[in-house]
Motif scaffolding. Structure first.
Motif, mmCIF file in Angstrom:
data_model
loop_
_atom_site.group_PDB
_atom_site.id
_atom_site.type_symbol
_atom_site.label_atom_id
_atom_site.label_comp_id
_atom_site.label_asym_id
_atom_site.label_seq_id
_atom_site.Cartn_x
_atom_site.Cartn_y
_atom_site.Cartn_z
ATOM 1 N N ASP A 1 -1.565 10.610 7.583
ATOM 2 C CA ASP A 1 -1.315 10.380 9.012
ATOM 3 C C ASP A 1 -0.553 9.077 9.256
ATOM 4 O OD1 ASP A 1 -3.235 8.488 8.475
ATOM 5 O OD2 ASP A 1 -4.796 9.403 9.707
ATOM 6 N N GLY A 2 -0.203 8.377 8.164
ATOM 7 C CA GLY A 2 0.620 7.175 8.299
ATOM 8 C C GLY A 2 -0.145 5.903 8.571
ATOM 9 N N HIS A 3 -1.472 5.991 8.665
ATOM 10 C CA HIS A 3 -2.263 4.785 8.927
ATOM 11 C C HIS A 3 -2.394 3.971 7.646
ATOM 12 C CE1 HIS A 3 -3.162 5.795 13.009
ATOM 13 N NE2 HIS A 3 -3.723 6.950 12.677
ATOM 14 N N SER A 4 -1.900 2.737 7.694
ATOM 15 C CA SER A 4 -1.886 1.906 6.489
ATOM 16 C C SER A 4 -2.958 0.824 6.502
ATOM 17 C CB SER A 4 -0.514 1.231 6.351
ATOM 18 O OG SER A 4 -0.261 0.421 7.488
ATOM 19 N N GLN A 5 -3.761 0.772 7.562
ATOM 20 C CA GLN A 5 -4.719 -0.326 7.674
ATOM 21 C C GLN A 5 -6.157 0.167 7.798
ATOM 22 O OE1 GLN A 5 -3.608 -3.763 9.970
ATOM 23 N NE2 GLN A 5 -1.555 -2.966 10.349
ATOM 24 N N ASN A 6 -6.404 1.412 7.413
ATOM 25 C CA ASN A 6 -7.759 1.944 7.555
ATOM 26 C C ASN A 6 -8.557 1.740 6.264
ATOM 27 O OD1 ASN A 6 -6.726 3.864 5.806
ATOM 28 N ND2 ASN A 6 -6.467 5.435 7.400
ATOM 29 N N ALA B 1 0.832 -1.201 0.000
ATOM 30 C CA ALA B 1 0.000 0.000 0.000
ATOM 31 C C ALA B 1 0.870 1.255 0.000
ATOM 32 C CB ALA B 1 -0.935 -0.003 1.203
ATOM 33 N N GLN B 2 1.957 1.222 0.741
ATOM 34 C CA GLN B 2 2.884 2.356 0.791
ATOM 35 C C GLN B 2 3.506 2.602 -0.585
ATOM 36 O OE1 GLN B 2 3.924 4.127 3.887
ATOM 37 N NE2 GLN B 2 4.663 5.552 2.319
ATOM 38 N N GLN B 3 3.887 1.531 -1.267
ATOM 39 C CA GLN B 3 4.544 1.659 -2.566
ATOM 40 C C GLN B 3 3.648 2.283 -3.625
ATOM 41 O OE1 GLN B 3 6.390 -2.600 -2.531
ATOM 42 N NE2 GLN B 3 7.611 -1.411 -3.969
ATOM 43 N N VAL B 4 2.344 2.025 -3.537
ATOM 44 C CA VAL B 4 1.433 2.551 -4.566
ATOM 45 C C VAL B 4 0.746 3.837 -4.122
ATOM 46 C CG1 VAL B 4 1.044 0.293 -5.607
ATOM 47 C CG2 VAL B 4 -0.467 1.067 -3.765
ATOM 48 N N GLY B 5 1.183 4.395 -2.999
ATOM 49 C CA GLY B 5 0.655 5.679 -2.553
ATOM 50 C C GLY B 5 -0.711 5.620 -1.916
ATOM 51 N N CYS B 6 -1.043 4.472 -1.319
ATOM 52 C CA CYS B 6 -2.364 4.322 -0.705
ATOM 53 C C CYS B 6 -2.357 4.516 0.816
ATOM 54 C CB CYS B 6 -2.951 2.940 -1.024
ATOM 55 S SG CYS B 6 -3.582 2.809 -2.711
ATOM 56 N N VAL B 7 -1.221 4.890 1.387
ATOM 57 C CA VAL B 7 -1.158 5.148 2.822
ATOM 58 C C VAL B 7 -1.481 6.614 3.059
ATOM 59 C CG1 VAL B 7 0.332 5.172 4.868
ATOM 60 C CG2 VAL B 7 0.513 3.316 3.194
ATOM 61 N N THR C 1 -0.167 -3.677 -11.603
ATOM 62 C CA THR C 1 0.752 -3.003 -10.695
ATOM 63 C C THR C 1 0.855 -3.745 -9.377
ATOM 64 O OG1 THR C 1 0.316 -0.830 -11.681
ATOM 65 C CG2 THR C 1 1.188 -0.851 -9.438
ATOM 66 N N LEU C 2 -0.287 -4.104 -8.805
ATOM 67 C CA LEU C 2 -0.273 -4.816 -7.527
ATOM 68 C C LEU C 2 0.391 -6.183 -7.664
ATOM 69 C CD1 LEU C 2 -3.814 -4.015 -6.050
ATOM 70 C CD2 LEU C 2 -1.616 -3.008 -5.428
ATOM 71 N N THR C 3 0.150 -6.853 -8.785
ATOM 72 C CA THR C 3 0.769 -8.170 -8.998
ATOM 73 C C THR C 3 2.281 -8.038 -9.067
ATOM 74 O OG1 THR C 3 -1.173 -8.990 -10.205
ATOM 75 C CG2 THR C 3 0.899 -10.161 -10.531
ATOM 76 N N CYS D 1 -8.424 2.696 -1.630
ATOM 77 C CA CYS D 1 -7.399 3.093 -2.603
ATOM 78 C C CYS D 1 -6.813 1.880 -3.311
ATOM 79 C CB CYS D 1 -6.314 3.891 -1.890
ATOM 80 S SG CYS D 1 -4.922 4.373 -2.948
ATOM 81 N N LEU D 2 -6.499 0.832 -2.534
ATOM 82 C CA LEU D 2 -5.923 -0.387 -3.123
ATOM 83 C C LEU D 2 -6.873 -1.018 -4.135
ATOM 84 C CD1 LEU D 2 -4.214 -2.066 -0.029
ATOM 85 C CD2 LEU D 2 -3.072 -1.294 -2.115
ATOM 86 N N ARG D 3 -8.153 -0.853 -3.938
ATOM 87 C CA ARG D 3 -9.128 -1.441 -4.849
ATOM 88 C C ARG D 3 -9.182 -0.708 -6.185
ATOM 89 N NH1 ARG D 3 -13.435 -3.010 -0.036
ATOM 90 N NH2 ARG D 3 -12.850 -5.228 0.019
#
Length: 620
Positions: free
Chosen positions: A289-294, A280-286, A308-310, A300-302
């Motif tokens: 505020d740094g929260h990566s699991q909200n 998620a960090q690599q694709v700019g979805c964090v 790209t994700l693969t 965003c990941l969807r």
């Protein structure tokens, strides 16, 4: 003259009819196999194998395309409209994974897509819809990171043809399920939304489709044998403890090849959640505020392209866990599908009961996991250190004591394997037992002890023959010997295995014997019960029916005093071997096969690996 003219006119008439219906002439004369599901009003168009004995129906979707809001979410069952005609003539896409070659005898991965939740079905040509044949379901392995039911290694023709020749025809079904990041991503938000372990939920959705629809293909939904290999076998174990055992599984018996629930390490979600967050960090979805699991990160990941994700997730997995990336995205505890460490669930009696089990390993199952250059104690421990990062110093010390180097000097073959140290074989044996053998013994014994099935409904085997020897020699790894995957071509009764494999008669004879036993098992008979039908010889239960049962499931079991293991192939031939906890009693058994199993020291080694300390540190 008149007869010749009549034949010519008939041929012209047939050709004109074919043109009228816009069909190729060859297809008109030899129509494609068709299955009509009258209950749902659906027609499936399949294909026929070149030898004509098997009909194939491929790329049948059991769930909607898992894209957009359905990415990382549980599968949504398909519901085709009445009157739908489904083209099942070609194999479908593989689920997202790395592309390219894997092994010389497996398929090259070229076509990947998220729209991959499909089945492949094979049946004897002409099978009627009311045949009610036993169903064999295949769950492929691949470390939860690669592979497909369409891999050439799982070609079902040999198995289906052999079953028909034995007078016991079967229906075969292979399931595709999501892998890697797409199948096993986790985060706080995904856990809260019960959108975790979707690869396992895919498998169950596929099994539900089989239960509800296989009758149209001539199958019996109440006589389903599920077979899995490696993590496919481990996943069968997870299906049996899923939801704390409160939901009945959609199959009646199982064959678990080289895997059990203890094959899945580090089941707490922290590691996989961290790996998910890194992507998620690599694709700019964090978020800022740094929260990566909200939820914002998930949404965003969807929206990121699957390519790209693969690419990012496969590269990260292979860098961290070479060669293929196993142990990077995999099943984890989510308080829903998997409610606790699997080995604890089964010890708490939280399991589906009444499912007979065959479970197994192959003689050199761990050969891949140790570099051939392994030559020191530290390198031995390092061969599984990537996956088991929390083993204590005392545990590592105990492992080295249980597997002394001198036990493996006899395995060195300088003229064949080159300058390979006994330390390599030591490491390979440790990996075999930690990944495969000991988890299999633990699962089957605990399943019996905690009310899963009677002891007589559990069988064990070790497979000691391979068709890959010439392939491994060509690859420069002859020391792999009877490696992981070795029993698969025998199960599928493959006549001509590719990649330079050994297709000699001795292997084909063992394939007929082994596949016959599994076909017999699919028909509901305990394998190896000798009868007048010319079935294979006796294959005794793993554990004795007269052993004392535990009165309280909270009391830890001390393990069986003896067990029976069926040996298949190898220099000692096939047959059952009794193994006793009292080491001296091994010497009472006659034959080299018994001595070989004694050398494996299954009791002392697996008692430690299956003990609470090791299981807790391994997170199984």
């Amino acid at each position: 003259m008149t007869t010749r003219l009549s034949l010519a006119l008939t041929a012209i008439q047939i050709a004109l009819i074919a043109i009228y219906f816009q069909q190729p002439l060859a297809e008109f004369l030899n129509p494609r196999p068709t299955v009509i599901d009258s209950k749902r009003g659906i027609t499936y168009i399949g294909s026929r194998s070149s030898h004509g004995a098997v009909e194939h129906f491929q790329n049948i979707f059991y769930a909607e395309e898992p894209t957009g809001p359905r990415r990382f979410a549980p599968p949504v069952p398909t519901n085709p409209q009445r009157g739908s005609v489904i083209d099942a003539t070609q194999s479908g896409a593989w689920c997202p994974q790395g592309t390219g070659d894997i092994l010389p005898f497996t398929s090259r991965v070229t076509n990947i897509s998220e729209n991959c939740l499909s089945l492949r079905i094979a049946k004897p040509t002409g099978t009627r819809g009311d045949a009610k044949l036993p169903v064999i379901v295949w769950i492929h392995g691949g470390g939860h990171i690669l592979n497909s039911a369409s891999d050439i290694l799982y070609e079902p023709d040999g198995l289906v043809k052999h079953a028909l020749a034995k007078g016991r025809p079967v229906i075969y079904v292979g399931i595709n399920y999501r892998l890697g990041l797409f199948g096993f991503a986790t985060s706080t938000t995904l856990i809260e939304r019960k959108e975790t372990n979707v690869g396992l939920r895919d498998q169950r959705a596929g099994l539900h489709w089989i239960r509800d629809n296989i009758e149209a293909f001539g199958g019996n939904p109440n006589q389903v044998t599920v077979i899995g290999q490696s993590v496919g076998a481990a996943d069968i174990g997870l299906q049996l403890v899923a939801y704390g055992g409160e939901e009945q599984v959609p199959f009646q018996q199982a064959l678990m090849m080289s895997g059990a629930i203890g094959t899945i390490f580090n089941t707490q979600p922290d590691l996989v959640a961290s790996n998910t967050a890194a992507i998620a960090q690599q694709v700019g979805c964090v978020t800022q505020d740094g929260h990566s699991q909200n939820l914002q990160t998930l949404e965003c990941l969807r929206k990121i392209s699957f390519e790209t994700l693969t690419n990012l997730s496969v590269a990260a997995a292979r860098a961290a866990r070479p060669l293929f990336g196993e142990g990077f995205f995999y099943p984890t505890i989510d308080n829903d599908f998997i409610q606790d460490r699997p080995s604890q669930l089964i010890r708490a009696g939280k399991l589906t009961k009444g499912i007979p089990v065959i479970a197994s390993w192959v003689t050199n199952d761990g050969a891949w996991y140790a570099p051939s250059s392994t030559s020191t104690d530290e390198e031995v421990l390092g061969t599984f250190g990537l996956w088991l990062q929390n083993l204590s110093e005392s545990t590592n010390k105990k492992l080295l004591e249980l597997y002394p180097q001198e036990d493996f000097t006899h395995m060195v073959r300088p003229k064949i394997d080159g300058p390979t140290s006994p330390q390599y074989y030591r490491a390979a044996q440790m990996s075999r037992d930690i990944w495969f053998t000991c988890p299999v013994l633990d699962f089957t014994w605990q399943y019996v002890q905690h009310g899963g099935v009677k002891p007589s409904h559990v069988r064990l085997y070790e497979f000691n023959q391979t068709r890959y020897a010439p392939v491994f020699e060509e690859m420069g790894v002859p020391m792999w010997r009877v490696s992981h995957l070795s029993d698969i071509p025998y199960l599928f009764n493959i006549d001509h295995l590719g990649g330079g494999a050994d297709n000699s008669e001795v292997h084909r004879a063992l394939a007929e014997d082994f596949s016959s036993r599994i076909i017999q098992y699919a028909y509901g008979a305990l394998p190896g019960v000798e009868n007048s039908d010319g079935e294979p010889g006796f294959w005794p239960p793993a554990y004795s029916d007269d052993m004392p049962e535990q009165s309280h499931i909270s009391v830890p079991s001390q393990g069986p005093k003896s067990m029976s293991i069926q040996l298949f192939g190898g220099p000692y031939g096939s047959g059952p071997v009794s193994v006793f906890k009292d080491a001296e009693r091994y010497f009472e058994a006659s034959g080299e096969a018994a001595n070989a199993l004694y050398w494996e020291k299954l009791y002392s080694r697996c008692e430690f690996i299956n003990g609470e300390q090791f299981r807790a540190e391994a997170g199984v």
